[in-house]
Scaffold this active site. Structure first.
Site, mmCIF file in Angstrom:
data_model
loop_
_atom_site.group_PDB
_atom_site.id
_atom_site.type_symbol
_atom_site.label_atom_id
_atom_site.label_comp_id
_atom_site.label_asym_id
_atom_site.label_seq_id
_atom_site.Cartn_x
_atom_site.Cartn_y
_atom_site.Cartn_z
ATOM 1 N N ASP A 66 9.160 9.472 11.093
ATOM 2 C CA ASP A 66 9.651 9.100 9.762
ATOM 3 C C ASP A 66 10.212 10.320 9.050
ATOM 4 O O ASP A 66 10.006 11.458 9.480
ATOM 5 C CB ASP A 66 8.552 8.409 8.942
ATOM 6 N N ASN A 136 -2.500 2.975 1.997
ATOM 7 C CA ASN A 136 -2.207 1.559 1.753
ATOM 8 C C ASN A 136 -2.029 0.788 3.060
ATOM 9 O O ASN A 136 -1.519 -0.326 3.059
ATOM 10 C CB ASN A 136 -0.934 1.434 0.901
ATOM 11 N N HIS A 138 -0.136 1.815 5.595
ATOM 12 C CA HIS A 138 1.156 2.030 6.255
ATOM 13 C C HIS A 138 0.995 2.888 7.506
ATOM 14 O O HIS A 138 0.047 3.652 7.635
ATOM 15 C CB HIS A 138 2.203 2.615 5.297
HETATM 16 C C1 GLP Z 1 2.447 9.740 5.233
HETATM 17 C C2 GLP Z 1 3.444 9.572 6.401
HETATM 18 C C3 GLP Z 1 2.767 9.080 7.644
HETATM 19 C C4 GLP Z 1 1.406 9.720 7.759
HETATM 20 C C5 GLP Z 1 0.519 9.132 6.684
HETATM 21 C C6 GLP Z 1 -0.859 9.741 6.602
HETATM 22 O O1 GLP Z 1 2.956 9.229 4.059
HETATM 23 N N1 GLP Z 1 4.574 8.752 6.127
HETATM 24 O O2 GLP Z 1 3.579 9.319 8.782
HETATM 25 O O3 GLP Z 1 0.859 9.456 9.026
HETATM 26 O O4 GLP Z 1 1.168 9.144 5.427
HETATM 27 O O5 GLP Z 1 -0.801 11.078 6.165
HETATM 28 P P1 GLP Z 1 -2.044 12.062 6.162
HETATM 29 O O6 GLP Z 1 -2.397 12.303 7.598
HETATM 30 O O7 GLP Z 1 -1.563 13.327 5.497
HETATM 31 O O8 GLP Z 1 -3.155 11.380 5.432
#
Ligand code: GLP
Length: 241
Positions: A66, A136, A138
């Site tokens: 992403d 959330n 995602h």
């Molecule tokens: C972000 C990214 C994801 C990532 C997720 C968790 O917004 N878009 O690709 O895996 O959220 O992030 P983190 O590991 O910093 O909690």
């Protein structure tokens, strides 16, 4: 679904194990890699194992999961910047073994998504999709609501994602509002999906992801449909899940 439960201290090694096993089985494996804070320790452990001669990563191919839209290429807060620092530079992954989003301008975003999907097809599909879990539900930037067939596309960030990423941008007002993401559809077509989750702040959403109904409101709930699905989670994230 395989759940690998780790202590807090063993988490990074378990993430590195998933990567190392994939590369051992196929030295030119196609790896779709999340950024964010969760997999970083695992990437560093993989780099250490490569340096020690325990893993040969010279032929891996890397696909970006992403990206924020409209961030200059040299802005290290881009998700490409994370990937470059933690994976591409230390493992010497050259451009010809990398498939990435180029979305400095919003005008390029639709075409960049098509290019990425074509590229995944030309590589013969994904051997591993290594994913973090958003607060959330995602994965990548597949923000809720999101069905299991969602294509690679342009997505407006959910307010929860703006809040959780504010720490990387010096405040919510600076977080880009538009992103591109490999869709849940191409992710579910991967030969192996690994979700990596740490910390008690992810406990509630992890429980919904693993045990709740499959629902567009929790995009990660559809990962159970993957051909092979591994969840690596530390005890803080799993306790009570
Ligand atoms: C972000 C990214 C994801 C990532 C997720 C968790 O917004 N878009 O690709 O895996 O959220 O992030 P983190 O590991 O910093 O909690």
């Amino acid at each position: 679904m395989d759940v690998v439960r780790t202590s807090v201290t063993d988490f990074d090694a378990a993430v590195a194990d998933v990567l190392a096993e994939t590369i051992a089985a196929r030295p030119d494996a196609v790896l779709l890699l999340a950024t964010g804070s969760t997999p970083i320790g695992g990437f560093r452990e993989l780099v250490r194992r490569v340096g020690a001669g325990d893993v040969d990563a010279r032929r891996i191919r890397v696909v970006q999961l992403d990206e924020y839209v409209g961030i200059p290429d040299d802005d290290r807060r881009s998700l490409y910047g994370w990937l470059e620092r933690e994976v591409l530079a230390p493992l010497e992954v050259d451009e010809d073994r990398l498939l990435r989003f180029r979305v400095e301008s919003a005008d390029d975003a639709e075409a960049a998504c098509a290019t990425l999907d074509d590229g995944i097809g030309r590589l013969g599909g994904l051997d591993l999709a290594l994913l973090g879990l958003g607060p959330n539900g995602h994965v990548g930037f597949n923000e809720p609501p999101c069905g299991p067939d969602a294509p690679t596309r342009v997505v407006a960030l959910d307010p929860a994602s703006v809040t959780s990423n504010a720490r990387y941008w010096g405040g919510e007002e600076h977080v880009p509002r538009l992103s591109v993401t490999v869709g849940l559809g191409p992710i579910l077509a991967a030969r192996h999906v690994a979700l990596v989750v740490q910390g008690d702040h992810k406990r509630g959403i992890l429980r919904q992801t693993l045990e709740g109904p499959e629902t567009p409101q929790v995009p990660a709930s559809y990962l159970r449909r993957a051909t092979r699905y591994t969840v690596v989670a530390d005890e803080d994230a799993l306790d009570g899940a």
